[in-house]
Write a protein that holds these residues in place. Structure first.
Motif, PDB file in Angstrom:
ATOM      1  N   ARG A  93      -8.972   4.168  13.825  1.00 55.95           N
ATOM      2  CA  ARG A  93      -8.567   4.435  12.433  1.00 55.95           C
ATOM      3  C   ARG A  93      -7.695   3.320  11.876  1.00 55.95           C
ATOM      4  O   ARG A  93      -6.850   3.547  11.019  1.00 55.95           O
ATOM      5  CB  ARG A  93      -7.842   5.783  12.290  1.00 55.95           C
ATOM      6  N   GLN A  94      -7.887   2.113  12.388  1.00 52.96           N
ATOM      7  CA  GLN A  94      -7.152   0.955  11.880  1.00 52.96           C
ATOM      8  C   GLN A  94      -7.990   0.263  10.802  1.00 52.96           C
ATOM      9  O   GLN A  94      -9.214   0.194  10.900  1.00 52.96           O
ATOM     10  CB  GLN A  94      -6.852  -0.026  13.023  1.00 52.96           C
ATOM     11  N   ILE A  95      -7.323  -0.232   9.779  1.00 54.37           N
ATOM     12  CA  ILE A  95      -8.002  -0.888   8.678  1.00 54.37           C
ATOM     13  C   ILE A  95      -8.363  -2.312   9.097  1.00 54.37           C
ATOM     14  O   ILE A  95      -7.496  -3.167   9.248  1.00 54.37           O
ATOM     15  CB  ILE A  95      -7.123  -0.911   7.415  1.00 54.37           C
ATOM     16  N   ALA A  96      -9.645  -2.550   9.313  1.00 59.55           N
ATOM     17  CA  ALA A  96     -10.116  -3.879   9.719  1.00 59.55           C
ATOM     18  C   ALA A  96     -10.740  -4.628   8.553  1.00 59.55           C
ATOM     19  O   ALA A  96     -10.759  -5.862   8.535  1.00 59.55           O
ATOM     20  CB  ALA A  96     -11.135  -3.745  10.851  1.00 59.55           C
ATOM     21  N   GLY A  97     -11.259  -3.898   7.575  1.00 62.04           N
ATOM     22  CA  GLY A  97     -11.927  -4.520   6.447  1.00 62.04           C
ATOM     23  C   GLY A  97     -13.358  -4.908   6.791  1.00 62.04           C
ATOM     24  O   GLY A  97     -13.712  -5.053   7.967  1.00 62.04           O
ATOM     25  N   VAL A  98     -14.187  -5.071   5.777  1.00 67.02           N
ATOM     26  CA  VAL A  98     -15.571  -5.496   6.019  1.00 67.02           C
ATOM     27  C   VAL A  98     -15.596  -7.009   6.215  1.00 67.02           C
ATOM     28  O   VAL A  98     -14.803  -7.736   5.616  1.00 67.02           O
ATOM     29  CB  VAL A  98     -16.492  -5.079   4.852  1.00 67.02           C
ATOM     30  N   GLN A  99     -16.512  -7.448   7.076  1.00 64.22           N
ATOM     31  CA  GLN A  99     -16.523  -8.858   7.481  1.00 64.22           C
ATOM     32  C   GLN A  99     -17.631  -9.655   6.811  1.00 64.22           C
ATOM     33  O   GLN A  99     -17.789 -10.834   7.107  1.00 64.22           O
ATOM     34  CB  GLN A  99     -16.681  -8.939   9.005  1.00 64.22           C
ATOM     35  N   THR A 100     -18.427  -9.025   5.950  1.00 62.45           N
ATOM     36  CA  THR A 100     -19.513  -9.726   5.271  1.00 62.45           C
ATOM     37  C   THR A 100     -19.280  -9.672   3.764  1.00 62.45           C
ATOM     38  O   THR A 100     -18.339  -9.021   3.292  1.00 62.45           O
ATOM     39  CB  THR A 100     -20.869  -9.084   5.620  1.00 62.45           C
ATOM     40  N   ASP A 101     -20.142 -10.341   3.030  1.00 64.29           N
ATOM     41  CA  ASP A 101     -20.031 -10.345   1.571  1.00 64.29           C
ATOM     42  C   ASP A 101     -20.147  -8.916   1.039  1.00 64.29           C
ATOM     43  O   ASP A 101     -21.155  -8.239   1.261  1.00 64.29           O
ATOM     44  CB  ASP A 101     -21.129 -11.229   0.978  1.00 64.29           C
TER      45      ASP A 101
ATOM     46  N   MET B  17       0.837  -1.190   0.000  1.00 64.09           N
ATOM     47  CA  MET B  17       0.000   0.000   0.000  1.00 64.09           C
ATOM     48  C   MET B  17       0.876   1.245   0.000  1.00 64.09           C
ATOM     49  O   MET B  17       1.777   1.396   0.802  1.00 64.09           O
ATOM     50  CB  MET B  17      -0.881   0.015   1.247  1.00 64.09           C
ATOM     51  N   SER B  18       0.595   2.143  -0.901  1.00 62.22           N
ATOM     52  CA  SER B  18       1.347   3.389  -0.956  1.00 62.22           C
ATOM     53  C   SER B  18       0.854   4.340   0.120  1.00 62.22           C
ATOM     54  O   SER B  18      -0.357   4.555   0.264  1.00 62.22           O
ATOM     55  CB  SER B  18       1.170   4.042  -2.333  1.00 62.22           C
ATOM     56  N   PRO B  19       1.767   4.949   0.920  1.00 56.36           N
ATOM     57  CA  PRO B  19       1.328   5.879   1.961  1.00 56.36           C
ATOM     58  C   PRO B  19       0.701   7.133   1.375  1.00 56.36           C
ATOM     59  O   PRO B  19       0.049   7.898   2.074  1.00 56.36           O
ATOM     60  CB  PRO B  19       2.629   6.206   2.712  1.00 56.36           C
ATOM     61  N   GLU B  20       0.908   7.351   0.054  1.00 59.76           N
ATOM     62  CA  GLU B  20       0.338   8.534  -0.570  1.00 59.76           C
ATOM     63  C   GLU B  20      -1.069   8.276  -1.102  1.00 59.76           C
ATOM     64  O   GLU B  20      -1.679   9.147  -1.715  1.00 59.76           O
ATOM     65  CB  GLU B  20       1.237   9.024  -1.723  1.00 59.76           C
ATOM     66  N   GLN B  21      -1.572   7.042  -0.933  1.00 60.30           N
ATOM     67  CA  GLN B  21      -2.891   6.722  -1.462  1.00 60.30           C
ATOM     68  C   GLN B  21      -3.917   7.678  -0.874  1.00 60.30           C
ATOM     69  O   GLN B  21      -4.015   7.831   0.346  1.00 60.30           O
ATOM     70  CB  GLN B  21      -3.253   5.275  -1.107  1.00 60.30           C
ATOM     71  N   PRO B  22      -4.725   8.362  -1.726  1.00 64.01           N
ATOM     72  CA  PRO B  22      -5.610   9.428  -1.240  1.00 64.01           C
ATOM     73  C   PRO B  22      -6.543   8.997  -0.121  1.00 64.01           C
ATOM     74  O   PRO B  22      -6.685   9.716   0.869  1.00 64.01           O
ATOM     75  CB  PRO B  22      -6.382   9.821  -2.509  1.00 64.01           C
ATOM     76  N   LEU B  23      -7.199   7.833  -0.254  1.00 69.62           N
ATOM     77  CA  LEU B  23      -8.136   7.414   0.785  1.00 69.62           C
ATOM     78  C   LEU B  23      -7.416   7.192   2.107  1.00 69.62           C
ATOM     79  O   LEU B  23      -7.941   7.551   3.177  1.00 69.62           O
ATOM     80  CB  LEU B  23      -8.871   6.141   0.359  1.00 69.62           C
ATOM     81  N   TRP B  24      -6.231   6.618   2.085  1.00 69.53           N
ATOM     82  CA  TRP B  24      -5.467   6.395   3.310  1.00 69.53           C
ATOM     83  C   TRP B  24      -5.134   7.729   3.987  1.00 69.53           C
ATOM     84  O   TRP B  24      -5.223   7.861   5.209  1.00 69.53           O
ATOM     85  CB  TRP B  24      -4.205   5.616   2.988  1.00 69.53           C
ATOM     86  N   GLN B  25      -4.775   8.743   3.198  1.00 69.84           N
ATOM     87  CA  GLN B  25      -4.483  10.062   3.760  1.00 69.84           C
ATOM     88  C   GLN B  25      -5.732  10.663   4.400  1.00 69.84           C
ATOM     89  O   GLN B  25      -5.655  11.283   5.473  1.00 69.84           O
ATOM     90  CB  GLN B  25      -3.947  10.993   2.659  1.00 69.84           C
ATOM     91  N   GLU B  26      -6.881  10.455   3.780  1.00 69.19           N
ATOM     92  CA  GLU B  26      -8.127  10.970   4.362  1.00 69.19           C
ATOM     93  C   GLU B  26      -8.424  10.282   5.683  1.00 69.19           C
ATOM     94  O   GLU B  26      -8.817  10.930   6.663  1.00 69.19           O
ATOM     95  CB  GLU B  26      -9.288  10.757   3.390  1.00 69.19           C
ATOM     96  N   ILE B  27      -8.243   8.966   5.728  1.00 70.60           N
ATOM     97  CA  ILE B  27      -8.515   8.218   6.960  1.00 70.60           C
ATOM     98  C   ILE B  27      -7.588   8.671   8.081  1.00 70.60           C
ATOM     99  O   ILE B  27      -8.016   8.834   9.235  1.00 70.60           O
ATOM    100  CB  ILE B  27      -8.376   6.700   6.698  1.00 70.60           C
ATOM    101  N   LEU B  28      -6.318   8.882   7.762  1.00 73.90           N
ATOM    102  CA  LEU B  28      -5.366   9.357   8.777  1.00 73.90           C
ATOM    103  C   LEU B  28      -5.786  10.694   9.368  1.00 73.90           C
ATOM    104  O   LEU B  28      -5.522  10.987  10.536  1.00 73.90           O
ATOM    105  CB  LEU B  28      -3.967   9.474   8.165  1.00 73.90           C
ATOM    106  N   GLY B  29      -6.446  11.517   8.538  1.00 66.45           N
ATOM    107  CA  GLY B  29      -6.894  12.830   9.021  1.00 66.45           C
ATOM    108  C   GLY B  29      -8.084  12.751   9.958  1.00 66.45           C
ATOM    109  O   GLY B  29      -8.395  13.718  10.644  1.00 66.45           O
ATOM    110  N   GLY B  30      -8.744  11.600  10.006  1.00 67.71           N
ATOM    111  CA  GLY B  30      -9.866  11.425  10.918  1.00 67.71           C
ATOM    112  C   GLY B  30     -11.182  11.930  10.343  1.00 67.71           C
ATOM    113  O   GLY B  30     -11.242  12.515   9.260  1.00 67.71           O
ATOM    114  N   GLU B  31     -12.256  11.683  11.088  1.00 64.18           N
ATOM    115  CA  GLU B  31     -13.582  12.092  10.640  1.00 64.18           C
ATOM    116  C   GLU B  31     -13.694  13.605  10.562  1.00 64.18           C
ATOM    117  O   GLU B  31     -13.054  14.336  11.316  1.00 64.18           O
ATOM    118  CB  GLU B  31     -14.654  11.528  11.575  1.00 64.18           C
TER     119      GLU B  31
END
Length: 466
Positions: free
Chosen positions: A54-62, A1-15
């Motif tokens: 803000r940890q990436i857990a992933g979705v647990q359902t289909d 995963m690239s640390p520059e990935q836009p969604l990851w940067q948004e998540i790091l910034g918080g809600e």
């Protein structure tokens, strides 16, 4: 995963106003509320598969069943129906579901089951808030591309208004104020063959209770003790003059000698202060009575707060980039005509440039809930700095002084009460993101300090004493 990935940067910034993070699909109508709030505000993303840390857990359902479920909720529970963009994104080897909602064009959106008045939500900071009736009306005006100040003030009489302050302002600009000019600026509206003032004209002349600027000089760096206070009413032009004079009176002057010339300048450039005051007056929300502009001068900052937040779905990033959205079209036209505004969208950049040219620190801009803040950082702290603790009592300048050290959270509670003295405990706790017992402790502290008092019982209201 690239640390520059836009969604990851948004998540790091918080809600934020435009981002909400959830570990799993919210229960009940919570998802619909968030989608509605985004659509009524600035748009936004809801990301499923991120926990509270803000940890990436992933979705647990289909994932595909989940996407179908989200689409059904958006269609069935929201009115008008929403069609968000729903897609999958992989971070840290785990799958996230991203729900992208854009600001809608059929405002206001609401929960179908609750109806418009009880089911409309807006986004304030990182929370969803049920919209007041005033905000619902504002959303309806936005859908029709109208502004509150353009509308007719049916209860007012044009013949009884004292137009001298407005006429004087136009004469000073070399533009006599004729009836034809007043019509073209929508200061006068003709309805059923009769002339009425617009809300804009009433606001410019200071005819409404909410058209006011309250200025206070506080001791130290919080609102615990104030040393001076003035409230400016009347026409907007005199309010601006009075507020600017108040601020000047509480700023330090520094003197420099160049050759035989002695020059004196204020620690914060006055043109930047003036621009911020004009911005507050032109862009604030006038449709909600009981709220006004507040100027607070502390040992470390000068703070200008205007009610209403950013207009029409504008984000802070948009505003800082120069994008312009006009909430008050009549007032903005008049101020542009009189030379108070140079060009649309230039206010924040001009304030920053003026501070930079004067060698002052860059000001801080922030949207806090339903308010917009500008903080100028003082270069010379007052000699009296610090906060005061101890007993309640005493007077300074004929005003009651409350001497008790307040925390930032207690100051936030105080600000909410000033915004709405009848706000319930549940509403305050929800807006602050704390539980009811924690809120009660803050209220008890404020009451013990004499900062607030309760008038009436459960159906009463809070009175602010500072």
């Amino acid at each position: 995963m690239s640390p520059e990935q836009p969604l990851w940067q948004e998540i790091l910034g918080g809600e934020s106003k435009t981002l909400e993070l959830k570990g799993q699909l919210p229960k009940g109508n919570q998802l619909a509320k968030t989608l509605i709030a985004f659509a009524n505000s600035s748009g936004g993303k809801l990301v499923l598969g991120v926990n509270d840390q803000r940890q990436i857990a992933g979705v647990q359902t289909d994932e595909f069943e989940l996407m179908d479920q989200i689409a059904s909720i958006a269609h069935d529970q929201c009115h008008p129906s929403l069609m968000p963009t729903i897609y999958l994104e992989t971070l840290q080897g785990k799958t996230l579901v991203v729900i992208q909602v854009y600001r809608g064009s059929q405002l206001p959106y609401h929960l179908r089951a609750k109806g418009r008045d009880a089911g409309t939500y807006i986004r304030l900071g990182a929370t969803n808030r049920q919209a007041s009736l005033e905000m619902i009306h504002e959303l309806e005006r936005q859908r029709l591309h109208q502004s509150f100040d353009e509308q007719t003030a049916w209860d007012a009489s044009l013949q009884t208004l004292e137009l001298a302050p407005l006429q004087r302002a136009f004469e000073q600009a070399g533009k006599p104020l004729s009836t034809a000019r007043m019509r073209s600026l929508k200061l006068i509206r003709t309805e059923q063959g009769q002339d009425y003032p617009s809300h804009g004209l009433m606001i410019l002349l200071g005819q409404y209770e909410q058209v006011e600027i309250k200025c206070s000089r506080f001791k130290g760096t919080n609102m615990t003790v104030f040393l001076d206070k003035k409230e400016y009413r009347g026409d907007l032009f005199s309010q601006l003059e009075g507020s600017e004079a108040f601020i000047k009176n509480h700023l330090h002057l520094k003197a420099e000698i160049h050759g035989l010339q002695r020059t004196e300048t204020y620690e914060i450039p006055i043109p930047a202060i003036r621009e911020a005051l004009v911005n507050a007056v032109v862009h604030r929300d006038y449709s909600n009575a009981g709220r006004d502009i507040k100027v607070g001068i502390y040992d470390d900052i000068v703070n200008i707060v205007s009610p209403g937040g950013l207009p029409n779905g504008l984000t802070l990033g948009d505003a800082l980039a120069g994008r312009s959205e006009i909430r008050n079209k009549v007032i903005a036209r008049v101020f542009r005509e009189l030379g108070y505004i140079e060009q649309w969208g230039s206010g924040m950049a001009r304030i920053r440039d003026l501070c930079q040219q004067a060698g002052s620190d860059a000001p801080t801009f922030a949207e806090t809930g339903d308010f917009f803040d500008i903080e100028f950082h003082r270069t010379e702290a007052a000699a009296t700095g610090g906060s005061i603790g101890g007993e309640i009592g005493g007077e300074i300048g004929g005003e009651k002084v409350v001497q008790a050290k307040l925390t930032h959270r207690q100051q936030a509670v105080l600000a909410l009460i000033e915004q709405n003295p009848r706000m319930t405990h549940q509403e305050m706790a929800a807006q602050l993101g704390i539980n009811a017992s924690a809120l009660q402790k803050h209220l008890n502290k404020l009451k013990a300090a004499g900062a607030i008092e309760r008038i009436g019982g459960t159906r009463g209201y809070w009175k602010v004493n500072v």
